[in-house]
Design an enzyme around this catalytic site. Sequence first.
Site, PDB file in Angstrom:
ATOM      1  N   GLU A   1      32.851  43.888  41.957  1.00  0.00           N
ATOM      2  CA  GLU A   1      33.788  44.003  40.843  1.00  0.00           C
ATOM      3  C   GLU A   1      33.419  45.315  40.175  1.00  0.00           C
ATOM      4  O   GLU A   1      32.299  45.470  39.693  1.00  0.00           O
ATOM      5  CB  GLU A   1      33.638  42.854  39.845  1.00  0.00           C
ATOM      6  CG  GLU A   1      34.629  42.988  38.696  1.00  0.00           C
ATOM      7  CD  GLU A   1      34.199  42.281  37.427  1.00  0.00           C
ATOM      8  OE1 GLU A   1      35.071  41.865  36.654  1.00  0.00           O
ATOM      9  OE2 GLU A   1      32.981  42.159  37.192  1.00  0.00           O
TER      10      GLU A   1
ATOM     11  N   ASP B   1      43.427  46.021  39.264  1.00  0.00           N
ATOM     12  CA  ASP B   1      44.708  46.704  39.032  1.00  0.00           C
ATOM     13  C   ASP B   1      45.870  45.840  39.496  1.00  0.00           C
ATOM     14  O   ASP B   1      46.896  45.731  38.818  1.00  0.00           O
ATOM     15  CB  ASP B   1      44.732  48.036  39.779  1.00  0.00           C
ATOM     16  CG  ASP B   1      43.865  49.103  39.124  1.00  0.00           C
ATOM     17  OD1 ASP B   1      43.222  48.790  38.103  1.00  0.00           O
ATOM     18  OD2 ASP B   1      43.824  50.229  39.640  1.00  0.00           O
TER      19      ASP B   1
ATOM     20  N   ASP C   1      28.832  41.393  40.048  1.00  0.00           N
ATOM     21  CA  ASP C   1      29.603  41.434  38.810  1.00  0.00           C
ATOM     22  C   ASP C   1      29.415  42.763  38.092  1.00  0.00           C
ATOM     23  O   ASP C   1      28.301  43.290  38.016  1.00  0.00           O
ATOM     24  CB  ASP C   1      29.145  40.276  37.911  1.00  0.00           C
ATOM     25  CG  ASP C   1      29.893  40.225  36.599  1.00  0.00           C
ATOM     26  OD1 ASP C   1      31.089  39.898  36.619  1.00  0.00           O
ATOM     27  OD2 ASP C   1      29.274  40.514  35.553  1.00  0.00           O
TER      28      ASP C   1
ATOM     29  N   ASP D   1      37.625  35.475  34.646  1.00  0.00           N
ATOM     30  CA  ASP D   1      37.678  36.466  33.575  1.00  0.00           C
ATOM     31  C   ASP D   1      39.030  36.477  32.877  1.00  0.00           C
ATOM     32  O   ASP D   1      39.133  36.249  31.678  1.00  0.00           O
ATOM     33  CB  ASP D   1      37.390  37.861  34.132  1.00  0.00           C
ATOM     34  CG  ASP D   1      35.933  38.270  33.977  1.00  0.00           C
ATOM     35  OD1 ASP D   1      35.269  37.749  33.064  1.00  0.00           O
ATOM     36  OD2 ASP D   1      35.473  39.096  34.765  1.00  0.00           O
TER      37      ASP D   1
END
Length: 583
Positions: A291, A311, A258, A381
């Site tokens: 990530e 993206d 993460d 998220d």
Amino acid sequence: MQQRYLYQPQFGATLQSDGTTRFTLWAPSCETVSIQIENDVSRPMHRDTDGIFTLAVNCPPGTRYRYLVRDDLAVPDPASRSQPEGVHGPSAVTDPKAYLWQTPDWQGRPWNEAVIYELHAGLLGGFDGVSQRLDELKALGITAIEIMPVNSFGGTRNWGYDGVLPYAPSCAYGEPDSLKRLVDTAHQKLMVILDVVYNHFGPDGNFLHEYAEAFFDNENNSSWGVGIAFAKPQVANFFIDNVLYWLMEFRFDGVRIDAASAITDHAWFGKLRERVARQIEPGRHVHLILENENNDSGLLRDGFTAQWNDDGHNVLHVMLTGETEGYYEMFADNPTSILARVLHEGFAYQGEVNPYSGKKRGMPSGDLATDKFILFLQNHDQTGNRALGERLISLASPEPLHAAYALLLLSPMIPMLFMGEEWGCRSPFLFFCDFHDELANAVREGRRKEFAKFSAFQDPEKRKTIPDPNALSTFDRSRPDRKERDTPEGRIWLERTRSLLALRKHWIAPYLTQAHSLNATVIGDRSILARWKLDNGSVLSIALNLSNHETCRISEPGRLLYSSASRRAVEELPPGSLVAGLE
């Protein structure tokens, strides 16, 4: 095999061959540390010049213990393997050889086969509850589950990103052997990936500052908290050992790191990759996933398996919903061209200035294989960080969403679904935790203040509608409603998911090892034609129209794989449609 390849981390409680347990703690802020075994008298530990304290004690698995770092402060082991009473209780000695594996010869699965399903163990009934879902996921076409962090945290419910004891599975989900049993059961069907958090510690139950201030780097704080001193060998090894502990003792098939951009010592990633390569068994497939806000394509070239493609998600979200506030501002200007770049080159930002932060972001990525990128439409998220936790199905029109979903599952990038997405789940996924008193108030008000900059929540009364993260009802509302599976809409979504993944398994997944993009061309408003060369020499073409009007003519593929349109779409793409084929 299970004993030969066991890995013993440097810190924590380790069973010795002579029947003793060796306790090891790095506490450089302390001159003396004692260990309290059960309710017995404390025993002083031996300190070396680096502040590492050790002691071997005759005690069996299951023994409870704490470290006395001050006369008035007893703390759990930061490398505890088990916290039966939570993060404020004593740690417990475990025996890594006690669990008898039923799938000791499992070697994992190659990455090109990955279809990932992200889930939260607590919302699905703990480790045993997740085990009960594995058969239906396999039947659907899922090949890997990714479990949100399971490390121990304050309270009984949490996303997992406020963990404070990285080695101890949360007792709210089950005992450590229950987690092993979940992995073992899955390995008859699926890969299992674990989300790990190394960029910060949660606010409840973290005592490291009391005895290891050197663990932190106050010069490199992030939005998640105080920076961590990865450049120090003890700190670097603490987290590398944690990865190896999950991979070797629990037999996870990979980890997803993460917020890797908050790990300021770039050399740590190379050390991690090298240690993992040395430790794992020959022939075993182990995947290291990132990530990484930095879009660091160099790490992907150097051997990291893949990166979450934020993206790709963000530009698709803008195109499907029209939202441009917050970080979506980065994708508001000409999103069609941005999506074309994502499909052609992987990352949208490859060194350009990010208008949201005003800083350059990313590195060139066009040379990377397509399976270096994990594409998704939803995750914990981007859904849970919304004020009201709305799913994408509540924000987008049906036809464009269907087309984007087909793109997700048929693209040569690795697809990831978020729990419930396969049946078009409408239950919100909210931010939840279980803090109390002043900390609970601070988290509740801080979250509401965070959304004050958004136009929908500038009114203070409107902000009061944002659910309290600490309320049990917030947790309960975030559980996917399985009754939706049996509705007409739910059955349509499930069949759509099953058919798309069947196409992927047969025509696409086997040929992704060296797959690469040929081109991605803008053919109209929110319309793109993308083509990729697969390993077997065939060309996969996907024509996508996310606009509300027909777009220009396209060439007919040699073999039509899929069309999301209600009528055959070959010469023209109807509004909100996708056509995929092989040449």
